[in-house]
Design an enzyme around this catalytic site. Structure first.
Site, PDB file in Angstrom:
ATOM      1  N   GLY A   1       0.788  -1.223   0.000  1.00 14.20           N
ATOM      2  CA  GLY A   1       0.000   0.000   0.000  1.00 14.20           C
ATOM      3  C   GLY A   1       0.820   1.272   0.000  1.00 14.20           C
ATOM      4  O   GLY A   1       0.265   2.372   0.031  1.00 14.20           O
TER       5      GLY A   1
ATOM      6  N   SER B   1       3.932  -0.218  -6.858  1.00 14.28           N
ATOM      7  CA  SER B   1       3.510  -0.537  -8.235  1.00 14.28           C
ATOM      8  C   SER B   1       3.142   0.729  -8.999  1.00 14.28           C
ATOM      9  O   SER B   1       3.442   0.863 -10.195  1.00 14.28           O
ATOM     10  CB  SER B   1       2.327  -1.508  -8.221  1.00 14.28           C
TER      11      SER B   1
ATOM     12  N   SER C   1       9.697  -7.012  -0.442  1.00 12.42           N
ATOM     13  CA  SER C   1      11.051  -7.460  -0.059  1.00 12.42           C
ATOM     14  C   SER C   1      11.402  -6.987   1.348  1.00 12.42           C
ATOM     15  O   SER C   1      12.255  -6.115   1.522  1.00 12.42           O
ATOM     16  CB  SER C   1      12.091  -6.981  -1.079  1.00 12.42           C
TER      17      SER C   1
END
Length: 303
Positions: A136, A140, A207
């Site tokens: 969130g 992306s 990650s």
């Protein structure tokens, strides 16, 4: 607020010598395969006879040059076709055989087209932009905005999105600690290949563990791994909750969710930090421009 740390870079190149005879097409090989001995010239300029295949001088080109072996490889030189045939038939080792983890008896075959050549073709330098942060945080969104901005500048990029990669390459992995580590290791190796191809690879995934990100950094030449940390507070990410995952984690329906019941280890020495505190929201376009400015300053947008 944006913080940027500098980094260096390494670019490699090589050249290969010209060669008149193409060993693998010599007469003994054709004889073993049952080919008929012919004389003439084919469409790409290979003149062939009963003994050898030679490259005509007027079409000699670097794309047919023999591949130069690694400096630490074991190589052999041959003065005639018979010596070469004898070496192949006796099984003489022409490369240093290696063992890498569970892979045995493998050799590295060096290409006559190097990273430097591909970068010259693309007029850019290959690298990995590793975007990390909580679910969130906008990873992306930043990756897509950055890719579009570079595309408009005539630069070739590819996005390795954490969810997208799990649709194929990493569909066999769960979200357990060991599988998350393997997920990142695989993406790091793929990103390394994209960078070697001269492409600006944008990896976008949580990650969460510092050691896994550092292991990916170690795969690339110094400076070619550009870590971008989206430093967005947990409460902001949870308020956004674009996939509804935080709600499921709070209800106990998802176990080991980063930020709830699994830790996120923020980078200690990343190249770029993009911070958002409270209502101070930086637009994706502005964040992308920050990254692009870094690439321009470090010379990645030209060969």
């Amino acid at each position: 607020m944006t913080a940027i740390r500098g980094a260096g870079q390494l670019v490699f190149g090589s050249s290969s010598p010209d060669c008149d005879e193409i060993g693998p097409f010599s007469s003994w090989r054709f004889a073993k395969l049952g080919f008929v001995s012919l004389n003439g010239t084919n469409v790409i300029g290979l003149g062939y006879s009963g003994k050898t295949v030679r490259l005509n001088a007027n079409v000699r080109s670097s794309f047919l040059n023999p591949i130069k072996a690694m400096e630490d490889s074991t190589t052999a030189s041959f003065t005639n076709t018979n010596d070469c045939a004898a070496a192949f038939s006796s099984g003489e080792n022409l490369h240093q055989m290696l063992t890498v983890r569970k892979s045995t008896n493998i050799a590295w075959h060096k290409s006559s087209v190097e990273k430097f050549d591909r970068q010259e073709l693309l007029q850019q330098k290959g690298c990995v932009i590793w975007i990390t942060g909580l679910s969130g945080s906008g990873k992306s969104t930043l990756a897509c905005t950055l890719s579009r901005g570079l595309h408009l500048r005539g630069k070739l990029t590819y996005i390795l999105d954490g969810d997208n990669v799990r649709h194929g390459l990493n569909s066999d992995l769960s979200f357990k600690v060991e599988d998350r580590a393997e997920n990142i290791r695989r993406i790091g190796e793929v990103a390394k290949l994209f960078a070697d191809a001269g492409i600006i690879c944008i990896a976008s995934l949580i990650s969460p563990y510092r050691k896994d990100r550092d292991a990916c950094r170690a795969l690339l030449p110094e400076g070619d791994f550009i870590e971008v940390f989206l430093d967005v507070p947990l409460q902001v990410c949870e308020a956004r909750d674009p996939k509804g995952l935080y709600k499921l984690a709070r209800c106990g329906k998802i176990k080991g969710f980063t930020g709830i019941d699994d830790p996120y280890e923020p980078p200690l020495n990343c190249e770029i930090v993009l911070q958002q505190k409270g209502g101070d929201c930086v637009s994706p376009s502005d964040m992308a421009e920050t990254v692009i400015s870094y690439l321009e300053e470090k010379g990645y947008l030209q060969a």
